[in-house]
Motif scaffolding. Structure first.
Motif: not given
Lengths: 309, 331, 522
Positions: B203, B206-207, B199
């Motif tokens: 994230n 994407r960041q 997870e």
């Protein structure tokens, strides 16, 4: 950490008690009469008996031992030499500077030469350098001190005349004996460094550091060597410990009045108080070196430091 | 679907890597071709020993020097062939442009340095910053991965496996690399932690808008996090395509067998389905198609000739003589 | 492959090293000569004499030790009441002597003799020294006959005392270094630290002692006799023989004691060095245990002597640097008899004697020896020579102190030993080694020979004050001993000292305790 050190120092006491008892017993049962050794061939029955009484050798074993321990514990008196009449502690203290000088300079050479050789050897495994190092290492461990010492004297003192052959006051005088004595230690340190490094540089975290883009040199030294140090420090410690008491050959050849020679001469002449005092000192020395090594471990490995409470 | 541009970030062409050990030659990677677009996440699947890690290490050129040899190929990254770069140039690229996370978090960190120092080292290699700022950045990275910044002076042994891996991730991302290679990052972790770390990675991906190569043998992970997938066997890619296409229309017998071996929640299975035979001996690969000894569909030509690459659908390639139209769904 | 490479490399390395060590045997005098010339021609410091000996002194106090190294130092610091002249006669040194009866001695001390601490030598110091000697077990061998109750200070310069029994050797013993007179004041004031700060009346006074490194002496300006020629003396111990020679050759030492046998020819050949030698007071021999079989039979002992070629053994082991011995004590002691003959080498005669004694086929025996190479060599050669007459020898090497224990306990059959006399008079060694009263209890009659004829001769030698009688007694004793052979004599040791080319006036001493007052540089 401080408490740990105090604890270790206190643990010395039972160790030393055992050591004194063992050495006392060994000397007692060994054949050979100190009085006879002192008087030599002028001895008569009368003189020997008188001298034995004077030295307290006619007492039963336990009395002798208890007297010795009493003096040791309550007066810090470890007796007087049978041959010179000087306090044992003075005789040993006289030898200490020479022994320490020799041991320290030898171990210094061993570390300064041995560790880099070991590191390079490990990093360039199977290269010509590595092969030569392995062979020289074998030679270093096998070369007898007296052979190497005399050889160096012949070459540097007699043939070339550039280095003195005896004494220990000036640094020039220390070069040959320190080099002679360090030969074996260099080999041992280099081999241990090599094997420890070989193990470390294969580990995963080294790969991680390489991934970060770090230079090979820094990887080798600040990550590899840094982690490989514990067995290397151990070996340096034991080498130093044995140098403290065992440099007899070197001391004899180079006329250095160190503890090794004192011990061997005293054993030959059955100078019990010196032998006992000497063994005590060497035992303490060893124990302190061990403690020092363990303290160094704490600084090298944070996991170990956490254990010292 | 993540946003990907059509620009190729990484293009591996005809890569071959050998290992020399005890006089034997191991062909770890044979004429491998693979590419990755900007922003794409590629899943790199295969059994242990297939050559996935070797490929990854070759990109960064951190293969073990002595035994390994890159015998052919080009690795194009941002328009440059990495295999021609000098040592110093590679050192600048590593960590800054391309980062890697390794499999076992327990051994990936230097045991005698604090996690803060290790992250600072990474940053300090690529950015000239004063000490204070380095430390601040390191603390921020820790927070990014969900670790309290107060732990910056703790040693690796004071962290659990999952947290160590987070530190590793923090370290790998601290210079904002364009490409992150993750070599089985969750294999050594237990399932719940695995989910957390995945997870986190999603994230961060994407960041930071990173491209990623996720090496794994777990098809579930690929489904969750990857855009495309490449199946590797015995040193080469046997099937490649987007996750949807490959999962629905797999064409290679090996891919079929992989999917087959996943235990089904619906069926009542007494034994796990295994693929018959053993992974091939890398010093003595089978002739022709390396999978043919274990392939239920193998024919005579499979032993004689290595199959060519065939495009079954646009963007979906397979290396097989047979025309297997399998899949969990229909064509 | 690497192993082979390693082996070859090592072999090459060792070859190189051996060549470095061996090569240039003939050139040495030239090479050392080249560096020597600089040292000799134009000696800078004519005020310092550098002496090297093999071991450090143990103590500066005779009451602690009489080892030869300590003696060499305190022998220059102390002086004795009497000394020996060139003819071996006892003559006055610090005092004149008179025998009031056959056990009473009176000494009249020279006036105006100063100690190093400025005090004048008085009779009280002499009395103190003798009293001290009586109380010291180490000096027992010199003072055992003195009755301490009879020590009397007659006046400031006269002292007298009596012995328990008449002893002809007593005065000779008083000429030895350990009998040196000490200052009562210095000893009582210094207490336990006296042995590091000796005070005497000798030509050199003690300056400092850095144990293991060096001892410094300085000429005493108020010396009552001829002052020392060289002001400073530095004595250093160097245990390794080869290193001592190197010191001599490099000019680091002017006098080097105990040159190792392997270096003697080199020093001799060197034009810039001098080699001095003297026969010492020490002998080496193969001893028997005359109390136990088979050596309780004199014929067996004689047989062994016939079977061993003592002169050949000596030459082989000592390479000409020691003289074969005929008498149990050194030829340098008083009353030596040159006519004494050692049993010759005659294996046939040996076999005859063995048959006579009841061992026609020989027997088995053990030779016990200590670790030293020369002693071991004697045992090894004896083993092969005795095998020729049918005697099988087992060699038992032991560590020195353990060896002594066993020999003194009478638990050996035969042993290789050496004996050194601490005094120039033969009585000390002969009496303690051969008189029947000296068997067992740690006394020195290790051969355990019990022979009334020997006892008679030794008692005569000890108690007759007439030199001619003594000489006769010892002569007869030596001849007799050569027949009953409790010891099969091998050789008399020699001492070798190396000197720098410009050293003059150095006097050799059979004990090895050299005095430096007469030494000067050319």
């Amino acid at each position: 950490m401080f408490k740990y050190i105090i604890k270790r120092l206190l643990m010395l006491i039972p160790i030393l008690l055992v050591v004194t008892f063992v050495i006392f017993t060994l000397l007692y049962i060994t054949p050979g009469d100190p009085a006879k050794m002192i008087l030599g061939q002028t001895a008569t029955e009368e003189a020997v008996a008188e001298l034995r009484a004077e030295l307290g050798l006619d007492q039963p074993f336990l009395i002798q031992y208890l007297n010795y321990m009493k003096d040791l514990i309550f007066h810090f008196d470890i007796g007087t030499s049978y041959t010179t009449g000087q306090p044992v502690i003075d005789e040993i203290m006289n030898c200490l500077p020479a022994t320490l000088k020799l041991a320290l300079s030898s171990i210094l050479i061993a570390v300064v030469v041995g560790v880099p050789i070991g590191v390079i050897s490990a990093v360039k495994q199977y290269s010509i350098f590595d092969n030569i190092v392995m062979v020289l290492g074998l030679a270093g461990i096998s070369m007898p001190v007296f052979w190497l010492g005399l050889l160096l004297i012949i070459l540097f003192s007699v043939r070339l005349g550039i280095l003195p052959a005896s004494g220990y006051s000036t640094w020039q005088q220390m070069i040959l004996p320190a080099v002679t004595l360090s030969a074996q230690s260099i080999a041992v340190v280099a081999r241990m460094t090599r094997s420890s490094m070989l193990e470390e540089i294969r580990k995963d975290y080294i790969r991680t550091v390489r991934m970060k883009g770090q230079t090979e040199m820094r990887i080798t030294i600040f990550h590899g060597l840094r982690n490989a140090l514990i067995p290397i420090v151990t070996v340096i410690g034991t080498q130093f410990g044995s140098l403290l008491g065992g440099a007899v050959m070197c001391e004899t050849i180079f006329s250095i009045p160190g503890i090794g020679r004192l011990m061997v001469d005293s054993i030959k002449t059955r100078n019990f108080p010196i032998v006992q005092g000497g063994v005590l000192f060497i035992a303490i020395g060893f124990a302190l070196v061990n403690l020092l090594v363990d303290i160094i471990y704490a600084f090298l490995d944070p996991k170990i430091k956490a254990q010292y409470k | 679907m993540e946003h990907t541009s059509n620009e190729k970030l990484l293009d591996i062409r005809d890569l071959s890597v050998e290992y020399h050990s005890n006089g034997k030659i191991v062909k770890a990677v044979s004429n491998l071709n693979l590419s990755l677009k900007k922003g794409e996440t590629l899943g790199f699947v295969g059994e242990t020993g297939a050559g996935k890690t070797t490929t990854a290490l070759s990109i960064l050129r951190i293969l073990p020097e002595l035994p390994s040899r890159i015998t052919s190929g080009e690795i194009w990254f941002n328009g440059e062939n990495l295999l021609l770069k000098s040592k110093k140039e590679m050192q600048q690229i590593r960590g800054k442009e391309i980062s890697m996370i390794f499999q076992d978090p327990m051994t990936s960190l230097d045991p005698v340095a604090t996690v803060g120092k290790q992250i600072e080292e990474m940053i300090g290699l690529h950015e000239k910053l004063p000490k204070k700022e380095l430390r601040e950045k390191a603390a921020q990275m820790l927070e990014q991965v969900g670790i309290k910044r107060e732990r910056i002076d703790d040693y690796p042994h004071q962290f659990s496996g999952g947290m160590k891996q987070r530190v590793v991730i923090a370290m790998a991302l601290s210079c904002n690399p364009n490409l992150l290679i993750a070599d089985e990052p969750t294999t050594a972790l237990n399932v719940t932690i695995q989910a957390q770390v995945l997870e986190l990675m999603k994230n961060l991906k994407r960041q930071y808008q990173m491209s990623m190569i996720m090496i794994t043998h777990d098809l579930g992970i690929v489904a969750e996090i990857c855009d495309s997938v490449a199946i590797m066997y015995a040193g080469n890619i046997v099937e490649y395509g987007t996750v949807e296409r490959v999962y629905e229309n797999f064409c290679h017998p090996y891919t079929e067998a992989l999917f087959d071996s996943i235990p089904s929640l619906d069926e009542d299975q007494e034994e796990l389905k295994v693929i018959a035979g053993l992974t091939p001996d890398p010093t003595n690969l089978p002739s022709g198609c390396p999978f043919h000894p274990r392939c239920p569909y193998a024919g005579p030509e499979c032993a004689q000739q290595a199959p060519e690459v065939r495009e079954t659908e646009p963007g979906h390639i397979v290396r097989c003589h047979k025309d297997l139209k399998g899949g969990s769904g229909n064509e | 492959m690497t192993k082979r490479f390693a082996a070859l490399f090592l072999a090459a390395a060792m070859a190189v090293c051996t060549l470095t060590g061996c090569g240039g045997g003939g050139n040495d005098s030239e090479t050392s000569g080249a560096s020597e010339t600089a040292a000799v021609s134009g000696r800078e410091d004519k005020d310092t004499l550098n002496v090297v000996m093999a071991s450090d002194a143990a103590s500066m106090d005779a009451a602690d030790t009489i080892d030869v190294y300590s003696q060499m130092v305190y022998g220059n610091i102390l002086e004795t009441l009497v000394k020996l002249d060139e003819n071996g006669e006892v003559v006055p040194n610090l005092a004149e002597y008179e025998m009031l009866d056959d056990v009473t001695y009176q000494f009249k001390i020279k006036e105006g003799v100063k100690f190093h601490n400025g005090e004048e030598l008085k009779a009280s110091d002499v009395a103190f020294t003798i009293q001290r000697g009586c109380e010291s077990p180490v000096l027992n061998y010199l003072y055992s006959e003195v009755d301490p109750a009879t020590i009397e200070v007659v006046d400031d310069y006269t002292v007298k005392f009596s012995l328990k029994n008449p002893s002809a050797p007593f005065l000779v013993n008083m000429t030895c270094n350990p009998a040196g007179i000490v200052s009562e004041k210095a000893v009582t004031e210094a207490g336990d630290s006296y042995n590091m700060n000796p005070v005497g009346t000798g030509p050199y006074k003690f300056v400092s002692w850095q144990q293991g490194t060096e001892i410094r002496l300085e000429a005493f300006e108020d010396y009552h006799g001829e002052p020392a020629k060289i002001k400073n003396v530095v004595i250093r111990p160097i245990p390794e023989g080869a290193n001592r020679t190197i010191e001599l050759e490099s000019g680091g030492a002017d006098i080097v004691c105990d040159i190792p046998t392997t270096d003697i020819s080199r020093v001799e050949a060197d034009a810039n060095l001098q080699l001095e030698s003297i026969v010492s007071y020490a002998t080496t021999f193969l001893g028997f245990n005359c109390e136990a079989e088979p050596f309780d039979d004199v014929r067996v002992r004689q047989a062994v002597c016939y079977a061993l070629d003592y002169a050949g053994i000596t030459q082989s082991i000592m390479q000409g640097y020691a003289e074969p011995a005929t008498t149990p004590v050194s030829s340098e002691l008083l009353f030596h008899d040159e006519t004494v003959e050692h049993i010759p080498y005659d294996p046939e005669k040996a076999k005859e004697l063995l048959a006579e004694a009841g061992y026609p086929d020989g027997f088995e025996m053990t030779i016990t020896c200590d670790e030293r190479k020369e002693r071991n060599d004697i045992a090894v050669i004896a083993q092969s020579q005795l095998a020729e007459v049918g005697i099988t020898v087992n060699i038992e090497p032991l560590e020195w102190a353990a060896f002594l224990d066993k020999v003194y306990a009478g638990e050996t059959q035969s042993y290789v030993l050496g004996w050194s006399s601490a005094v120039p008079d033969p009585d000390m060694v002969c009496y303690s080694c051969f008189h029947s009263s000296m068997i067992g209890n740690g006394n020195n009659n290790v051969s355990r020979i019990n022979d009334p004829k020997i006892d008679e001769l030794l008692d005569k030698g000890r108690t007759s004050f007439d030199t001619a009688t003594r000489e006769e007694a010892y002569s007869e004793f030596y001849h007799y001993l050569a027949e009953v052979v409790p010891w099969d004599m091998m050789w008399v040791d020699s001492k070798y000292v190396g000197l720098a080319g410009d050293v003059e006036g150095f006097v050799m001493d059979p004990m090895g305790s050299y005095r430096f007052a007469t030494v000067s540089f050319q």
